[in-house]
Design an enzyme around this catalytic site. Sequence first.
Site, PDB file in Angstrom:
ATOM      1  N   GLU A   1     -40.271   7.969  -9.369  1.00  0.00           N
ATOM      2  CA  GLU A   1     -41.007   9.169  -9.006  1.00  0.00           C
ATOM      3  C   GLU A   1     -40.020  10.043  -8.222  1.00  0.00           C
ATOM      4  O   GLU A   1     -39.426   9.577  -7.257  1.00  0.00           O
ATOM      5  CB  GLU A   1     -42.211   8.801  -8.126  1.00  0.00           C
ATOM      6  CG  GLU A   1     -43.085   9.994  -7.846  1.00  0.00           C
ATOM      7  CD  GLU A   1     -44.272   9.667  -6.934  1.00  0.00           C
ATOM      8  OE1 GLU A   1     -44.498   8.474  -6.640  1.00  0.00           O
ATOM      9  OE2 GLU A   1     -44.934  10.622  -6.510  1.00  0.00           O
TER      10      GLU A   1
ATOM     11  N   ARG B   1     -40.270  -7.077  -5.388  1.00  0.00           N
ATOM     12  CA  ARG B   1     -39.406  -5.983  -4.961  1.00  0.00           C
ATOM     13  C   ARG B   1     -38.406  -6.492  -3.949  1.00  0.00           C
ATOM     14  O   ARG B   1     -38.637  -7.480  -3.254  1.00  0.00           O
ATOM     15  CB  ARG B   1     -40.211  -4.810  -4.428  1.00  0.00           C
ATOM     16  CG  ARG B   1     -41.021  -5.061  -3.182  1.00  0.00           C
ATOM     17  CD  ARG B   1     -42.044  -3.963  -2.948  1.00  0.00           C
ATOM     18  NE  ARG B   1     -41.451  -2.679  -2.617  1.00  0.00           N
ATOM     19  CZ  ARG B   1     -41.707  -1.551  -3.298  1.00  0.00           C
ATOM     20  NH1 ARG B   1     -42.517  -1.554  -4.308  1.00  0.00           N
ATOM     21  NH2 ARG B   1     -41.155  -0.422  -2.937  1.00  0.00           N
TER      22      ARG B   1
ATOM     23  N   LYS C   1     -39.726   4.868   0.570  1.00  0.00           N
ATOM     24  CA  LYS C   1     -39.235   6.249   0.565  1.00  0.00           C
ATOM     25  C   LYS C   1     -39.910   7.066   1.658  1.00  0.00           C
ATOM     26  O   LYS C   1     -39.302   7.965   2.223  1.00  0.00           O
ATOM     27  CB  LYS C   1     -39.493   6.883  -0.803  1.00  0.00           C
ATOM     28  CG  LYS C   1     -38.409   6.545  -1.812  1.00  0.00           C
ATOM     29  CD  LYS C   1     -38.614   7.283  -3.106  1.00  0.00           C
ATOM     30  CE  LYS C   1     -39.528   6.518  -4.021  1.00  0.00           C
ATOM     31  NZ  LYS C   1     -39.685   7.123  -5.344  1.00  0.00           N
TER      32      LYS C   1
END
Length: 569
Positions: free
Chosen positions: A35, A263, A273
């Site tokens: 994204e 992850r 982020k």
Amino acid sequence: MTQKPVPSNFIENIINEDLERNKNQGRVHTRFPPEPNGYLHIGHAKSICLNFGIADRYGGLCNLRFDDTNPIKEEVEYIDSIQEDVKWLGFDWDDRIYYASDYFEQMYEYAEQLIKAGKAYVCDLSSEEMREYRGTLTESGKESPYRQRTIDENLDIFRGMRAGEFEDGSRVLRAKIDMASPNLNMRDPVLYRILRATHHRTGDEWCIYPMYDYAHPLSDAIENITHSICTLEFEDHRPLYDWVLESLGFDVNHRPQQIEFARLELTHTVMSKRKLRQLVEQGYVNGWDDPRMPTISGLRRRGYTPEAIRDFCNRIGVAKSNSVVEVALLEHCIREDLNARAPRRMAVLEPLRVVLENYPEGLTEEMEMENNPQNPAMGIRKVPFSRILYIEREDFREDPPKKFFRLAPGREVRLMNAYIIRCEEVIKDEETGEVIELRCTYDPTTRSGSEGSTRKVRGTLHWVSAAHALEAEVRMYDYLFLEDEAAEEAETGALELEQMLNPNSLVTLTGVRVEPELADAAPGQRYQFLRQGYFCVDPDSSVENLVFNRIVPLRDTWAKIQKARGGKK
Ligand code: ATP
Ligand code: MG
């Protein structure tokens, strides 16, 4: 051409089984779907290495796709940086760069198809009401009063939504699945919302935007992706991923399959982020590419190589359960890479002046030094030596403790690849008492490589010749978060970032003296400064003003951690 390698993780096991059954006609096609709402970080590198790596190993393809369905947080700056970072890591999407927003029209048509099949409806509940109706993990939800709208009415209102007839947030399109499902994601999830926001690619063409859970499986299917690899938190979304494709008639043997992996998390840093953006926007670091950031651009500026990052991603492997990886392993990887490749140089970070009283004034000798003892092919260089030198301030102690084998009054040390010197006198600043100069003598019979050089002393120091040295700035970086727990709490938001940051994560040293060979050190070049660590020339650097970033010190804490664990890998 599809190859079938020996599987190196559970995902490759799945792919091999699929190939055996000839699922997807034996194709392997993955994608990396960032994204564009921030810069990529080392966690993304894991996903990039995995997706592009699988495509490479199987002779398949990997797309780069921007998952740009949320116009509010996305920026072109991020799109550019993401491409730069993926390329820098060494991967290539050829001409396969896509945007989820390219599929808005198709997605819209699929939504009408769902409505026509009685599988989606327009709901007018407020978001608060929707939350109430959704139920909880232990209580099933309640059906929306709008659930029974007719197909025609739904189509009509949905078209009106697209045409801009309704206010932002006043209505949504929802999937008609099961309000009693134990999986909350299946309780009539929202597929479209009304939002008047200018999109970086589609401008003001749309005032409805698809939700991630709807857009993602469709983007994958439109691109003929075979294996849609994502992180573990999407495991509970997989039934919805499958529902979207199933409901639209995509055949189970020819449609993408979602596979989840753990992850990456690293000690001493945050990876979300949102938190990274906070560090940037609130000025705790100097931008996304600050060398303390776990971003790809930060690691690049710090001096990490793509090879070291790829090596790291291979070593951590791919698993199905979350764990936190020691940042020491990442540091180990860059040390190993640079140990083999980086030229050695001498740099005195905190200089102390040394005058060799018996060395001829005006004489300069050239001392030969290997550029890299690990790699003789890198040759030798000549380093000027003269009467006035600098050594590291911490290599001298007026009152040496036990086991200090470096310089002290009356003691001898070897200057690397030069002579043995003895400290004869200590000169201090009259006011402060600070040691400002050492008066020493050298033994002319001890030049390295000469016959008389057999005499041994315990300490060997690096040095530079004062008259020949260049001045430089060195930025000494340390972890952003001192405590692992602090990084964890910052990640979960339990504490404010500010309370947990390491106040000494950047210490700038000026007046550093480096050997003249470094005059042409260009931004991005990496060196080992003998006895100090690995350093990289910063983009801020110029011939007039050399600037180095410390990548890592020499001491390998990973080796120590491994030893403590009994040496297992
Ligand atoms: P963040 O939580 O940092 O914002 P994200 O998952 O929202 O991350 P995306 O841009 O959506 O970020 O991620 C693109 C791809 O990278 C996704 O497939 C995602 O699963 C993967 N990814 C993101 N963070 C990690 C991580 N820490 N480890 C491994 N893969 C990751
Ligand atoms: Mg995301």
